[in-house]
Scaffold this active site. Structure first.
Site, PDB file in Angstrom:
ATOM      1  CD  GLU A 167      17.588  21.764   3.037  1.00 53.87           C
ATOM      2  OE1 GLU A 167      16.980  21.928   4.090  1.00 53.87           O
ATOM      3  OE2 GLU A 167      17.096  21.229   2.026  1.00 53.87           O
ATOM      4  CB  CYS A 206      20.263  17.238  -4.763  1.00 51.11           C
ATOM      5  SG  CYS A 206      18.952  18.434  -4.980  1.00 51.11           S
ATOM      6  CB  CYS A 226      13.219  29.872  -3.898  1.00 53.67           C
ATOM      7  SG  CYS A 226      12.818  29.738  -5.662  1.00 53.67           S
ATOM      8  CB  CYS A 266       6.535  26.501  -6.338  1.00 51.95           C
ATOM      9  SG  CYS A 266       7.420  27.012  -7.825  1.00 51.95           S
ATOM     10  CB  CYS A 272       8.363  24.617  -3.082  1.00 54.33           C
ATOM     11  SG  CYS A 272      10.150  24.605  -2.830  1.00 54.33           S
ATOM     12  CB  CYS A 311      13.156  21.074  -1.411  1.00 51.74           C
ATOM     13  SG  CYS A 311      14.083  22.428  -2.038  1.00 51.74           S
TER      14      CYS A 311
HETATM   15  N1  SAH Z   1      13.672  25.887  -8.851  1.00 51.79           N
HETATM   16  C1  SAH Z   1      14.034  24.705  -9.552  1.00 51.79           C
HETATM   17  C2  SAH Z   1      14.855  23.713  -8.744  1.00 51.79           C
HETATM   18  C3  SAH Z   1      14.525  23.468  -7.307  1.00 51.79           C
HETATM   19  S1  SAH Z   1      13.190  22.442  -6.828  1.00 51.79           S
HETATM   20  C4  SAH Z   1      12.814  24.041 -10.108  1.00 51.79           C
HETATM   21  O1  SAH Z   1      11.715  24.505  -9.846  1.00 51.79           O
HETATM   22  O2  SAH Z   1      12.948  23.098 -10.874  1.00 51.79           O
HETATM   23  C5  SAH Z   1      13.540  20.821  -7.386  1.00 51.79           C
HETATM   24  C6  SAH Z   1      12.275  19.999  -7.648  1.00 51.79           C
HETATM   25  O3  SAH Z   1      11.617  19.605  -6.433  1.00 51.79           O
HETATM   26  C7  SAH Z   1      11.236  20.783  -8.441  1.00 51.79           C
HETATM   27  O4  SAH Z   1      10.630  19.976  -9.409  1.00 51.79           O
HETATM   28  C8  SAH Z   1      10.252  21.153  -7.365  1.00 51.79           C
HETATM   29  O5  SAH Z   1       9.037  21.506  -7.924  1.00 51.79           O
HETATM   30  C9  SAH Z   1      10.232  19.913  -6.507  1.00 51.79           C
HETATM   31  N2  SAH Z   1       9.687  20.094  -5.153  1.00 51.79           N
HETATM   32  C10 SAH Z   1       9.703  21.191  -4.386  1.00 51.79           C
HETATM   33  N3  SAH Z   1       9.088  20.981  -3.215  1.00 51.79           N
HETATM   34  C11 SAH Z   1       8.658  19.709  -3.233  1.00 51.79           C
HETATM   35  C12 SAH Z   1       7.938  18.876  -2.298  1.00 51.79           C
HETATM   36  N4  SAH Z   1       7.569  19.339  -1.110  1.00 51.79           N
HETATM   37  N5  SAH Z   1       7.688  17.619  -2.669  1.00 51.79           N
HETATM   38  C13 SAH Z   1       8.095  17.134  -3.859  1.00 51.79           C
HETATM   39  N6  SAH Z   1       8.768  17.854  -4.769  1.00 51.79           N
HETATM   40  C14 SAH Z   1       9.038  19.132  -4.473  1.00 51.79           C
END
Ligand code: SAH
Length: 371
Positions: free
Chosen positions: A101, A114, A121, A125, A128, A344
């Site tokens: 994306e 972005c 990944c 987390c 996510c 995301c």
């Molecule tokens: N792996 C990297 C970049 C990708 S995620 C990182 O962790 O920074 C980009 C941002 O979006 C990160 O801060 C992540 O924690 C956040 N993110 C992921 N899923 C999300 C969600 N469902 N709602 C809000 N933020 C989210």
């Protein structure tokens, strides 16, 4: 040579895989002068020319060599969602069928793209949606820079992308070399020419790579913190088990000393009842006291099967005020693209689910006027 071998086509070299230094090595290897690199960069990134025949400041024999052995291949846009606020989200498909994306977020004074760094990944987390897809593979340099190339082409010159954030799918610091080469191209005056303050890498905290980064590529840094102590962060961002907060904060301090912005942006997703209490805010303020910081509070973006809810706005405001009162500049991320699947990883999930229901759009056939 038997006939089977004879019919095998040599693999073409994708010239989007090289930053300027890489191209110089490539051309010198061909017996050409290093300045061919900047000539080629200008053709590709500034003139938008991908046909070697048109590159008339290259000798005829070099053009022929490039035609026979190289190509300029970007991913392909296979789905597009345009939100009423102008946010546009694309699913981009690589030549081997993987989808990632890319999101365009226009604002009053800037327009941010972005970008994804990996297919899926590995970091798991818990909040996510990309994590749920698991890890497939690293994107190549061409696939990372190709997202910017393609998005800018699709938007046209009247919608210039001014900022790039590596906040799409994947952990960019776990795809170090390819992401660094792509970011070099973003900042190269012969390619996209963005300032290092306008290119941001976002990491969940891959500490050794953070230390390595400031030696090779001077971009702005965002760290996905999401918790003020190890116990909670181990659950939300499990890479914390490997690189706990004390090590992460050391890496942040070191990076901020040399980084272009002299501060680190900390992202903190607001999860109802999980990490959003006043005590959490106070603990966070204490943790960040010795790091030049800005905090960006991100309202949680729910997705199917997610186990969390977003904090109430009143709770987010209170959290922000506690940080403000402790002297930390704190912003609340404006939710964008609410009428499209903005979290995301969601668009790719949808394309995979619905591909038989004619979701695929042929980008070339639709007009970009509404963007
Ligand atoms: N792996 C990297 C970049 C990708 S995620 C990182 O962790 O920074 C980009 C941002 O979006 C990160 O801060 C992540 O924690 C956040 N993110 C992921 N899923 C999300 C969600 N469902 N709602 C809000 N933020 C989210």
């Amino acid at each position: 040579m038997n006939s089977a071998t004879a019919s095998v086509k040599p693999t073409l070299i994708n010239l989007l895989d090289f930053d300027r230094k890489g191209l110089q090595v490539f051309f010198v290897g061909l017996g050409e002068k290093p300045f061919r690199a900047t000539q080629l960069l200008k053709w590709i990134y500034q003139e938008g020319v991908v046909d070697f025949e048109v590159m008339t400041n290259l000798s005829k024999s070099l053009r022929q060599y490039l035609k026979d052995n190289c190509h300029i291949q970007t991913p392909e846009i296979v789905a597009e969602q345009l939100a009423s606020d102008g946010t546009c989200k694309w699913a981009m498909q690589t030549h081997c069928g993987n989808k990632v994306e890319t999101v365009y977020i226009p604002e009053e004074r800037r327009a941010t793209l972005c970008i994804s760094s990996q297919v899926g990944c590995a970091l798991a987390c818990s909040f996510c949606s990309t994590a749920q897809q698991g890890f497939n593979r690293n994107l190549s340099t061409a696939e990372v820079i190709g997202q910017l190339y393609l998005a800018q082409q699709r938007l046209g010159p009247e919608h210039r992308i001014t900022n790039v954030v590596m906040m799409g799918m994947g952990e960019p610091l776990l795809n170090f070399d390819n992401v660094v080469a792509a970011m070099n191209l973003m900042m190269d005056d012969f390619a996209f020419g963005l300032s290092k303050r306008r290119v941001t890498i976002s990491t969940s905290g891959v500490v050794p790579a953070m230390h390595r980064l400031h030696d090779v590529c001077d971009v702005s840094m965002a760290v996905s913190l999401h918790a003020p102590n190890d116990e909670l962060r181990n659950q939300l961002v499990p890479i914390n088990i490997k690189y706990p907060l004390a090590e992460l904060m050391d890496a942040c301090r070191a990076y901020a000393q040399n980084g272009p912005r002299k501060h680190i942006t900390f992202e903190y997703v607001m999860l109802d009842g999980i990490n959003d209490s006043p005590q959490d805010a106070k603990m966070l303020a204490k943790l960040l006291k010795t790091v030049p910081s800005k905090v960006n509070l991100i309202p949680f973006n729910p997705f199917p099967q997610s186990q969390y809810r977003c904090s109430e706005m009143a709770t987010i405001l209170k959290f922000r005020d506690i940080l403000h009162n402790a002297g930390i500049v704190t912003t609340i991320r404006k939710t964008r693209g609410e009428d499209i699947d903005a979290a995301c990883g969601q668009l790719v999930g949808q394309v995979q689910d619905k591909s038989r229901r004619h979701l695929k759009l042929q980008a070339a056939r639709t007009t970009p006027h509404a963007i």
